[in-house]
Scaffold this motif. Sequence first.
Motif, PDB file in Angstrom:
ATOM      1  N   LEU A 119      13.319  22.159   1.539  1.00  0.00           N
ATOM      2  CA  LEU A 119      12.202  22.511   2.406  1.00  0.00           C
ATOM      3  C   LEU A 119      10.874  22.265   1.716  1.00  0.00           C
ATOM      4  N   GLU A 120      10.769  22.675   0.468  1.00  0.00           N
ATOM      5  CA  GLU A 120       9.528  22.481  -0.267  1.00  0.00           C
ATOM      6  C   GLU A 120       9.833  21.981  -1.669  1.00  0.00           C
ATOM      7  N   GLY A 121       8.910  21.256  -2.243  1.00  0.00           N
ATOM      8  CA  GLY A 121       9.095  20.775  -3.606  1.00  0.00           C
ATOM      9  C   GLY A 121      10.017  19.580  -3.627  1.00  0.00           C
ATOM     10  N   ARG A 132       7.289   3.774  -0.980  1.00  0.00           N
ATOM     11  CA  ARG A 132       5.855   4.072  -0.973  1.00  0.00           C
ATOM     12  C   ARG A 132       5.088   3.486  -2.154  1.00  0.00           C
ATOM     13  N   PRO A 133       5.682   3.430  -3.375  1.00  0.00           N
ATOM     14  CA  PRO A 133       4.906   2.847  -4.480  1.00  0.00           C
ATOM     15  C   PRO A 133       4.523   1.389  -4.208  1.00  0.00           C
ATOM     16  N   HIS A 134       5.378   0.658  -3.496  1.00  0.00           N
ATOM     17  CA  HIS A 134       5.054  -0.735  -3.176  1.00  0.00           C
ATOM     18  C   HIS A 134       3.949  -0.796  -2.123  1.00  0.00           C
ATOM     19  N   ILE A 135       3.994   0.125  -1.158  1.00  0.00           N
ATOM     20  CA  ILE A 135       2.934   0.204  -0.151  1.00  0.00           C
ATOM     21  C   ILE A 135       1.623   0.532  -0.864  1.00  0.00           C
ATOM     22  N   ALA A 136       1.692   1.474  -1.808  1.00  0.00           N
ATOM     23  CA  ALA A 136       0.501   1.858  -2.573  1.00  0.00           C
ATOM     24  C   ALA A 136      -0.060   0.659  -3.334  1.00  0.00           C
ATOM     25  N   ALA A 137       0.813  -0.146  -3.938  1.00  0.00           N
ATOM     26  CA  ALA A 137       0.353  -1.299  -4.721  1.00  0.00           C
ATOM     27  C   ALA A 137      -0.355  -2.316  -3.830  1.00  0.00           C
ATOM     28  N   VAL A 138       0.155  -2.526  -2.617  1.00  0.00           N
ATOM     29  CA  VAL A 138      -0.502  -3.455  -1.689  1.00  0.00           C
ATOM     30  C   VAL A 138      -1.853  -2.884  -1.249  1.00  0.00           C
ATOM     31  N   LEU A 188      -0.349   8.804   1.221  1.00  0.00           N
ATOM     32  CA  LEU A 188       1.102   8.625   1.269  1.00  0.00           C
ATOM     33  C   LEU A 188       1.940   9.850   0.873  1.00  0.00           C
ATOM     34  N   ALA A 189       1.328  10.782   0.167  1.00  0.00           N
ATOM     35  CA  ALA A 189       2.097  11.936  -0.325  1.00  0.00           C
ATOM     36  C   ALA A 189       2.548  12.817   0.831  1.00  0.00           C
ATOM     37  N   ASN A 190       3.560  13.615   0.608  1.00  0.00           N
ATOM     38  CA  ASN A 190       4.035  14.581   1.590  1.00  0.00           C
ATOM     39  C   ASN A 190       2.854  15.441   2.046  1.00  0.00           C
ATOM     40  N   GLY A 191       2.588  15.440   3.343  1.00  0.00           N
ATOM     41  CA  GLY A 191       1.456  16.211   3.863  1.00  0.00           C
ATOM     42  C   GLY A 191       0.211  15.373   4.117  1.00  0.00           C
ATOM     43  N   ALA A 202      -0.527   9.487   6.301  1.00  0.00           N
ATOM     44  CA  ALA A 202       0.440   8.423   6.604  1.00  0.00           C
ATOM     45  C   ALA A 202       1.841   8.752   6.078  1.00  0.00           C
ATOM     46  N   TYR A 203       2.081  10.030   5.796  1.00  0.00           N
ATOM     47  CA  TYR A 203       3.412  10.408   5.291  1.00  0.00           C
ATOM     48  C   TYR A 203       4.436  10.351   6.421  1.00  0.00           C
ATOM     49  N   VAL A 204       5.564   9.772   6.143  1.00  0.00           N
ATOM     50  CA  VAL A 204       6.684   9.762   7.095  1.00  0.00           C
ATOM     51  C   VAL A 204       7.923  10.254   6.351  1.00  0.00           C
ATOM     52  N   LYS A 205       8.594  11.210   6.959  1.00  0.00           N
ATOM     53  CA  LYS A 205       9.819  11.761   6.361  1.00  0.00           C
ATOM     54  C   LYS A 205      10.928  10.724   6.351  1.00  0.00           C
TER      55      LYS A 205
END
Length: 278
Positions: A67-69, A130-136, A154-157, A160-163
């Motif tokens: 749930l968290e963390g 996500r790290p590849h999306i971040a690099a682009v 991109l981070a949780n919360g 653009a975060y997607v579970k």
Amino acid sequence: MAVDLHSHSTYSDGSDTPAELVSRARERGLTAVALTDHDTLEGVEEATAAADGIEVIPGTELSLQRLEGGMHLVVLWLSPGRGPLQDRLAELQYARGSRNQLIVDELTRLGMPITLDEILVEAGDGSVGRPHIAAVMVRKGYVPDIKTAFDLWLANGAPAYVKRRLLTPEEGIGLAIESGAVPVLAHPHTLGINRAVEMADILDELKSYGLIGLEAHYSTYHQHERDGYADLARRFGLLASGGSDYHGTYKQGIELGSGHGDLAVPESLLEALRERRQ
Ligand code: AMP
Ligand code: FE
Ligand code: FE
Ligand code: ZN
């Protein structure tokens, strides 16, 4: 003699190819290195082929549902091929594909046009995330660096975060054991727990699923934290493990084997873990 039991190559979000990673491990004087790319074993064959005079331990790193963390599991001695966990990795890859599409759609909607093709070119083979999306995003000038891409978008919360659907702790640990591998709770601080009773409950629960190790030696930990986690592991009947979580340029400032400079994972930890391999 030192080892490194947690690292990433170009088959997930590391910048070294498996062969480069293994030769770096040899240059750093390590006697063994575990390749633990997120959700994939695709880099193992290349790493093993490059292992000349150094031991390569095949593995992966899973994110487990919570749930968290963040709960991550380093799985050591998971061999490529068919098997209970190996077969699930293919499903995790498929789920990543649809999730990445949703993330780039959302970023585009938020005024940062980006395509799945651009992400795939950045990622190459293996797990795409996500790290590849971040690099682009960095390359296109939307953010100054990968960390900012996560923090802002991109981070949780973040917007653009997607579970994505993850294995539960019981599934991940159980499948690792069924596959003859050794499951280790990675970087326990990301669980976000600071109450001792809560930590005890979680470790008891994970132990009941078959957890074998706990990553006590980690790049960002001070010596007192390494000692504290090693002691915690001992008290819960778990074995201490250790690794740098080296990602090359995707995580700046972390060197294979030595982390931020003061990491040294003794070979004796590897030998104790090896004895628990079925
Ligand atoms: P994904 O597998 O696509 O969910 O991406 C998760 C990976 O992104 C993690 O395993 C880390 O390597 C990286 N990551 C997660 N949070 C951050 C952050 N705040 N800054 C940089 N990298 C991160
Ligand atoms: Fe990563
Ligand atoms: Fe991790
Ligand atoms: Zn990792």
